[in-house]
Enzyme design. Sequence first.
Site, short mmCIF file in Angstrom:
data_model
loop_
_atom_site.label_atom_id
_atom_site.label_comp_id
_atom_site.label_asym_id
_atom_site.label_seq_id
_atom_site.Cartn_x
_atom_site.Cartn_y
_atom_site.Cartn_z
N LYS A 84 0.89 -1.19 0.01
CA LYS A 84 0.01 0.25 0.04
C LYS A 84 0.90 1.19 0.14
O LYS A 84 1.73 1.36 0.80
CB LYS A 84 -1.12 -0.04 1.29
CG LYS A 84 -2.21 1.10 1.08
CD LYS A 84 -3.16 0.38 2.22
CE LYS A 84 -4.51 1.34 2.21
NZ LYS A 84 -5.09 1.01 3.58
O1 G3P Z 1 -7.66 2.14 5.23
C1 G3P Z 1 -7.84 3.48 4.98
C2 G3P Z 1 -9.31 3.96 5.20
O2 G3P Z 1 -10.18 3.02 5.06
C3 G3P Z 1 -9.38 4.82 6.66
O3 G3P Z 1 -10.70 4.95 6.97
O4 G3P Z 1 -12.15 5.90 8.82
O5 G3P Z 1 -9.69 6.39 8.83
O6 G3P Z 1 -11.07 7.69 7.25
P1 G3P Z 1 -10.86 6.39 7.98
#
Ligand code: G3P
Length: 218
Positions: A84
């Site tokens: 990633k």
């Molecule tokens: O894995 C990346 C993403 O899904 C992060 O989500 O909730 O931190 O915006 P969030």
Amino acid sequence: MKFFIDTADINEIRAANELKILDGVTTNPTLIAKTGRPFMEVVKEILEEIPDKPVSLEVASTDYEGMIKEGEMLAQLGKNVVIKIPVTIDGLKAVKYFEYKGIKTNVTLVFSPAQALLAMKAGASYISPFVGRLDDISHTGMELISQIRTIIDNYGFNSQIIVASIRNPMHVIESALIGADIATIPYKVISQLIKHPLTDIGLERFLKDWESVPDKPF
Ligand code: G3P
């Protein structure tokens, strides 16, 4: 449509895996930090639980050389590891490098169709647009998913869309309606997907009425 789980919590991964609907795992530095555990310990457990489906592990460097070094190390941990990488100039160069070597990449922190297009051109296996964080700043995150879907389909790019930063069941349903390839979903939202109050009420009534059925075979 594939379901990934967006977590580094091994208990959540095991619970989701037991449902037999899990197609992969995505992590990020925040999710790893949340576990409070050593990185390698967490990653080894995840790869033992999910040995044959994509597991995204994120690099921590922001320069090309650092990303290559870390990505090479992570890729050795399992044939299903996906590197990633953030959508930056150095990141796109690293994507090109890994894809050339046959190592899959997931381009993350994507917030615009322009960034997604560059990731496609770099040959990214997966692209992760963050819908929840766009909603947080009063943009419609799902519009980005439609735009990326259109661009991929217009030109036949091979990248798959992983809808990320999912906050609620509607994000998952809208992703499916748009035709996103994958949704990476927090465990809480996976649990919410099954819930409906009319199902609970209906089941309660069936159970009650069943009691009055004479000569039941079971
Ligand atoms: O894995 C990346 C993403 O899904 C992060 O989500 O909730 O931190 O915006 P969030």
